[in-house]
Design a protein around this motif. Structure first.
Motif, mmCIF file in Angstrom:
data_model
loop_
_atom_site.group_PDB
_atom_site.id
_atom_site.type_symbol
_atom_site.label_atom_id
_atom_site.label_comp_id
_atom_site.label_asym_id
_atom_site.label_seq_id
_atom_site.Cartn_x
_atom_site.Cartn_y
_atom_site.Cartn_z
ATOM 1 N N UNK A 80 15.363 13.252 -88.055
ATOM 2 C CA UNK A 80 14.344 12.757 -87.130
ATOM 3 C C UNK A 80 13.086 12.318 -87.883
ATOM 4 N N UNK A 81 12.285 11.491 -87.231
ATOM 5 C CA UNK A 81 11.005 11.139 -87.842
ATOM 6 C C UNK A 81 10.102 12.369 -87.812
ATOM 7 N N UNK A 82 8.967 12.279 -88.480
ATOM 8 C CA UNK A 82 8.096 13.439 -88.639
ATOM 9 C C UNK A 82 7.597 13.981 -87.302
ATOM 10 N N UNK A 83 7.233 13.098 -86.391
ATOM 11 C CA UNK A 83 6.726 13.545 -85.082
ATOM 12 C C UNK A 83 7.820 14.274 -84.315
ATOM 13 N N UNK A 84 9.018 13.706 -84.288
ATOM 14 C CA UNK A 84 10.132 14.351 -83.577
ATOM 15 C C UNK A 84 10.488 15.682 -84.233
ATOM 16 N N UNK A 85 10.484 15.709 -85.575
ATOM 17 C CA UNK A 85 10.783 16.938 -86.300
ATOM 18 C C UNK A 85 9.795 18.040 -85.924
ATOM 19 N N UNK A 86 8.508 17.684 -85.898
ATOM 20 C CA UNK A 86 7.478 18.659 -85.555
ATOM 21 C C UNK A 86 7.663 19.162 -84.124
ATOM 22 N N UNK A 87 7.960 18.259 -83.207
ATOM 23 C CA UNK A 87 8.177 18.655 -81.810
ATOM 24 C C UNK A 87 9.406 19.548 -81.672
ATOM 25 N N UNK A 88 10.472 19.208 -82.397
ATOM 26 C CA UNK A 88 11.680 20.035 -82.350
ATOM 27 C C UNK A 88 11.406 21.441 -82.882
ATOM 28 N N UNK A 89 10.650 21.528 -83.971
ATOM 29 C CA UNK A 89 10.304 22.841 -84.530
ATOM 30 C C UNK A 89 9.478 23.646 -83.537
ATOM 31 N N UNK A 90 8.516 22.988 -82.894
ATOM 32 C CA UNK A 90 7.700 23.673 -81.887
ATOM 33 C C UNK A 90 8.541 24.157 -80.732
#
Length: 123
Positions: free
Chosen positions: A14-24
């Motif tokens: 995933x792109x960085x924004x999606x990755x961060x949202x998935x982690x959250x």
């Protein structure tokens, strides 16, 4: 979104924004998905500089003067450890490179190290 989950499940990154949202959403810190980075061990002179900068008895100007003096003395007195390369490279992909490429890259790194030593006055 559902399509993001599908892409990640199928192996896409995933792109960085999606990755961060998935982690959250998962409640997982992003660092858990990465290998730890090896911290560089400070040299003796670097440790001395840290101690000087943290000394409350020294003014910033005094610290600058001491650092300049100590670095100059260190450059004049310290000698490189023989047989210890200052340039190193780990080629994870060496087995997929064309034949001869790792050897040529190694030769380039050795030449680079020699040129850097020559430029800095170390022989």
């Amino acid at each position: 979104s559902f399509s993001t989950f599908t892409r990640v499940e199928s192996g896409s990154q995933p792109d960085l924004v999606s990755f961060t949202k998935l982690c959250g959403w998962l409640g997982v810190h992003p660092s858990e998905f990465f290998a730890p980075v090896a911290a560089k061990k400070p040299t003796g002179i670097e440790e001395v500089m840290v101690h000087l900068r943290s000394d409350p008895n020294l003014t910033p100007g005094a610290v600058e003067s001491l650092e300049a003096f100590l670095l100059e003395m260190y450059k004049k007195l310290a000698r490189p450890i023989e047989g210890s390369p200052s340039v190193a490279c780990h080629l994870r992909a060496a087995n997929v490179l064309r034949p001869g490429v790792p050897a040529r890259l190694s030769a380039l790194l050795v030449d680079l190290e020699k040129n850097l030593r020559d430029m800095s006055g170390q022989q």
